[in-house]
Enzyme design. Structure first.
Site, PDB file in Angstrom:
ATOM      1  N   SER A 210      39.097  47.484  46.769  1.00 48.28           N
ATOM      2  CA  SER A 210      39.775  47.805  48.178  1.00 48.28           C
ATOM      3  C   SER A 210      39.695  46.459  49.160  1.00 48.28           C
ATOM      4  O   SER A 210      38.496  45.907  49.071  1.00 48.28           O
ATOM      5  CB  SER A 210      39.247  49.051  48.828  1.00 48.28           C
TER       6      SER A 210
ATOM      7  N   GLU B 121      42.112  28.461  43.504  1.00 52.45           N
ATOM      8  CA  GLU B 121      41.855  27.886  42.145  1.00 52.45           C
ATOM      9  C   GLU B 121      40.721  28.858  41.490  1.00 52.45           C
ATOM     10  O   GLU B 121      40.896  29.164  40.283  1.00 52.45           O
ATOM     11  CB  GLU B 121      41.294  26.548  42.376  1.00 52.45           C
TER      12      GLU B 121
ATOM     13  N   ARG C  69      41.069  25.724  47.023  1.00 52.46           N
ATOM     14  CA  ARG C  69      40.053  25.830  46.106  1.00 52.46           C
ATOM     15  C   ARG C  69      39.830  27.356  45.882  1.00 52.46           C
ATOM     16  O   ARG C  69      39.301  27.817  44.774  1.00 52.46           O
ATOM     17  CB  ARG C  69      38.800  25.160  46.272  1.00 52.46           C
TER      18      ARG C  69
END
Length: 147
Positions: A114, A91, A88
């Site tokens: 960074s 995603e 997820r």
């Protein structure tokens, strides 16, 4: 010498056997739970003074100190992990990554965030519809330079 994976396996066993949480361990080490957990899972290393504390808290063998201080190889075995929680997160980046990139570039210019000068916090936010996971990533902006 103990490998990072062997160390991680041992840490997970000791954590369970001693009944400690990641927050307990991090408190004893003196660093954030996120960073200590990451180091214990092999994706970061600890400086000697923190490694000493971790070894003591988890009752690890002396050889574990060198392994926790060793520089990690930050790699993934799969392009997209299949663990539902980690998937997820991929995603989220897949769906919102281009949006985040546009907004960061608009605010800061051409560059990157960074992951070295970086912190990550995970918190719980109470919500009547179900508690919320709050993930805060805080990284230094590094502009690209022209030459």
């Amino acid at each position: 010498m103990m490998t990072k994976q062997a160390l991680t396996d041992l840490i997970l066993e000791k954590k369970t056997a001693l009944g400690l949480s990641w927050a307990d361990i991090a408190s004893g080490v003196g660093l954030s739970p996120t960073f200590v957990t990451s180091a214990c899972l092999g994706m970061n290393s600890l400086k000697p003074e923190f490694a000493d504390k971790l070894v003591a808290i988890l009752e690890l063998p002396a050889e574990a100190k060198a392994a926790i201080e060793a520089c990690p190889m930050k790699t993934w075995e799969q392009t997209v992990p299949t663990d539902p929680l980690i998937y997820r997160l991929y995603e989220v980046v897949g769906v919102y990554g281009p949006t985040m990139k546009e907004l960061i570039h608009e605010e800061f210019g051409d560059g990157i965030m960074s992951a070295i000068d970086f912190s990550l916090d995970i918190d719980r936010e109470a919500n009547p519809a179900g508690d919320r996971v709050v993930i805060t990533m805080n990284g230094k902006f590094l502009p690209y330079k022209s030459w």
